[in-house]
Design a protein around this motif. Structure first.
Motif, PDB file in Angstrom:
ATOM      1  N   ALA A 187     -62.876 -34.570 -36.239  1.00 39.93           N
ATOM      2  CA  ALA A 187     -62.936 -34.552 -37.705  1.00 39.93           C
ATOM      3  C   ALA A 187     -61.541 -34.363 -38.278  1.00 39.93           C
ATOM      4  CB  ALA A 187     -63.860 -33.422 -38.164  1.00 39.93           C
ATOM      5  N   GLY A 188     -61.176 -35.207 -39.236  1.00 40.57           N
ATOM      6  CA  GLY A 188     -59.850 -35.126 -39.830  1.00 40.57           C
ATOM      7  C   GLY A 188     -58.789 -35.862 -39.051  1.00 40.57           C
ATOM      8  N   GLY A 189     -59.187 -36.492 -37.939  1.00 41.05           N
ATOM      9  CA  GLY A 189     -58.224 -37.222 -37.128  1.00 41.05           C
ATOM     10  C   GLY A 189     -57.477 -36.313 -36.171  1.00 41.05           C
ATOM     11  N   TRP A 190     -56.717 -36.933 -35.293  1.00 44.04           N
ATOM     12  CA  TRP A 190     -55.880 -36.183 -34.358  1.00 44.04           C
ATOM     13  C   TRP A 190     -54.681 -35.633 -35.117  1.00 44.04           C
ATOM     14  CZ3 TRP A 190     -57.904 -35.610 -29.593  1.00 44.04           C
ATOM     15  CH2 TRP A 190     -58.845 -36.546 -29.170  1.00 44.04           C
ATOM     16  N   GLN A 191     -54.510 -34.316 -35.124  1.00 39.31           N
ATOM     17  CA  GLN A 191     -53.411 -33.687 -35.849  1.00 39.31           C
ATOM     18  C   GLN A 191     -52.138 -33.735 -35.008  1.00 39.31           C
ATOM     19  OE1 GLN A 191     -53.857 -32.553 -39.206  1.00 39.31           O
ATOM     20  NE2 GLN A 191     -55.645 -33.831 -38.720  1.00 39.31           N
ATOM     21  N   ILE A 192     -51.142 -34.459 -35.496  1.00 45.74           N
ATOM     22  CA  ILE A 192     -49.905 -34.676 -34.744  1.00 45.74           C
ATOM     23  C   ILE A 192     -48.716 -34.243 -35.590  1.00 45.74           C
ATOM     24  CG2 ILE A 192     -48.440 -36.407 -33.626  1.00 45.74           C
ATOM     25  CD1 ILE A 192     -50.978 -38.065 -33.201  1.00 45.74           C
ATOM     26  N   ALA A 211     -43.387 -32.565 -40.011  1.00 39.26           N
ATOM     27  CA  ALA A 211     -44.585 -32.836 -40.788  1.00 39.26           C
ATOM     28  C   ALA A 211     -45.761 -32.998 -39.845  1.00 39.26           C
ATOM     29  CB  ALA A 211     -44.403 -34.112 -41.618  1.00 39.26           C
ATOM     30  N   THR A 212     -46.967 -32.711 -40.339  1.00 34.20           N
ATOM     31  CA  THR A 212     -48.191 -32.886 -39.555  1.00 34.20           C
ATOM     32  C   THR A 212     -49.058 -33.935 -40.223  1.00 34.20           C
ATOM     33  OG1 THR A 212     -48.115 -30.568 -38.864  1.00 34.20           O
ATOM     34  CG2 THR A 212     -50.205 -31.738 -38.585  1.00 34.20           C
ATOM     35  N   VAL A 213     -49.490 -34.921 -39.442  1.00 31.54           N
ATOM     36  CA  VAL A 213     -50.304 -36.011 -39.966  1.00 31.54           C
ATOM     37  C   VAL A 213     -51.584 -36.137 -39.142  1.00 31.54           C
ATOM     38  CG1 VAL A 213     -48.318 -37.297 -40.825  1.00 31.54           C
ATOM     39  CG2 VAL A 213     -49.147 -37.740 -38.508  1.00 31.54           C
ATOM     40  N   GLY A 214     -52.592 -36.769 -39.716  1.00 34.16           N
ATOM     41  CA  GLY A 214     -53.837 -37.038 -39.016  1.00 34.16           C
ATOM     42  C   GLY A 214     -53.886 -38.491 -38.581  1.00 34.16           C
ATOM     43  N   LEU A 215     -54.030 -38.740 -37.286  1.00 28.02           N
ATOM     44  CA  LEU A 215     -54.076 -40.096 -36.744  1.00 28.02           C
ATOM     45  C   LEU A 215     -55.507 -40.399 -36.309  1.00 28.02           C
ATOM     46  CD1 LEU A 215     -52.272 -42.551 -35.914  1.00 28.02           C
ATOM     47  CD2 LEU A 215     -52.136 -41.507 -33.645  1.00 28.02           C
ATOM     48  N   HIS A 216     -56.066 -41.498 -36.836  1.00 33.03           N
ATOM     49  CA  HIS A 216     -57.458 -41.843 -36.549  1.00 33.03           C
ATOM     50  C   HIS A 216     -57.593 -42.965 -35.525  1.00 33.03           C
ATOM     51  CE1 HIS A 216     -59.287 -39.380 -39.796  1.00 33.03           C
ATOM     52  NE2 HIS A 216     -58.094 -39.535 -40.340  1.00 33.03           N
TER      53      HIS A 216
END
Length: 315
Positions: A187-192, A211-216
């Motif tokens: 949920a929310g994607g892979w936090q990278i 920065a932290t992004v969500g990868l789907h």
């Protein structure tokens, strides 16, 4: 909500991280990944005298049959060269050797012998011929290949797809920061977290913005001149080579992160942006690639598609 569990170890001279959404499958995925990376190393390593890639050095321009694995890796490298108009070029092997990056990086840093830096254009990827139908490769005499700019990203893509298909769960594979995901994400994607300096995922970076992004889906890669640096005889060197000069690139950017349909595409674009320098953000925008570029002074520039609600901080 899907629970994730992770394992971290070393292979291919870098940090390997695998994350799965089914904790019960982590051990089996780890074993499969280790076997896959051992096969990639045997085929593609520039530092192993017994690798398939090393064997191409002495072929004298004759067509040579290679394994399907090496043929696939070469195909990805040549495609990256074509899409970046030569900014990422697998014929920089001799240039990498000349600047001292001729062994595992842990050994490179221990060698302080001086090097003689000479401007010498890479032979050029168009001189290498891959017959995709027969699996034969022709490398001209004197051309030394280096797949370092593409092989880890390609291996991450291949591994993530293989593990997700076999395990039937969501999988993230990261090789030195080149990250590929496959299967159903959490949920929310892979936090990278993207950052200037590679480090443990559970530690806040000690320097540079992050920065932290969500990868789907697809892949994300960061290329930079701040990691894998060393000194030789008073010269400060790094591992991103400009094929036009054969020397470490001088770029207005210190790191570039790109998201794309595959990690291999993301890695080629991020590395090319460092080589292209000024205006790279406009070229990434024209290609429709979400990207985050960090200038030498720490200024962060993003292209359309990069998440605007990203958590950004300065270390």
């Amino acid at each position: 909500m899907r629970t994730t569990t992770a394992a971290e170890w070393r292979a291919l001279g870098t940090t390997v991280r695998v994350v799965v959404t089914d904790p019960a499958l982590l051990e089996s995925c780890n074993l499969l990944l280790a076997r896959h990376l051992a096969e990639v190393d045997a085929a593609c390593s520039r530092f192993r005298g017994d690798s398939e890639l090393a064997a191409l050095d002495g072929t004298g321009g004759r067509p040579v049959q290679v394994s399907p694995l090496l043929a696939e890796a070469l195909d990805v490298a040549l495609r990256a060269a074509e899409t970046t108009d030569g900014a990422v070029d697998p014929t920089v092997g001799s240039a990498m050797h000349a600047i001292g990056y001729d062994r595992d990086f842990t050994l490179v840093r221990e060698d302080d012998r001086p090097v003689r830096l000479t401007v010498r254009r890479a032979p050029g990827w168009r001189r290498v011929t891959l017959d995709r139908r027969t699996g034969t490769v022709t490398v001209p005499e004197g051309v030394r290949l280096d797949l370092g700019a593409t092989a880890k990203a390609w291996a991450a893509d291949r591994a993530a797809r293989m593990l997700a298909r076999t395990a039937g769960c969501g999988v993230l594979v990261s090789l030195g920061g080149d990250t590929a995901v496959a299967g159903e994400p959490p949920a929310g994607g892979w936090q990278i977290r993207v950052q200037d300096v590679t480090g443990p995922v559970d530690e806040i970076p000690g320097q540079g913005p992050y920065a932290t992004v969500g990868l789907h889906g697809g892949g994300l890669a960061t290329s930079g001149t701040t990691a894998r640096r060393w000194r030789r005889g008073g010269q400060e060197l790094h591992h991103i080579v400009d094929p036009r000069t054969g020397l470490p690139v001088r770029s207005p950017w210190r790191t570039v992160s790109v998201a794309a349909a595959t990690c291999a595409d993301a890695n080629a674009a991020s590395t090319a942006a460092l080589v292209e320098g000024t205006g790279a953000e406009r070229r990434l925008t024209r290609r429709g690639l979400p990207a985050r570029l960090v200038a030498q002074d720490g200024t962060v520039v993003t292209t359309p598609g990069w998440p605007t609600a990203v958590r950004e901080a300065a270390a």
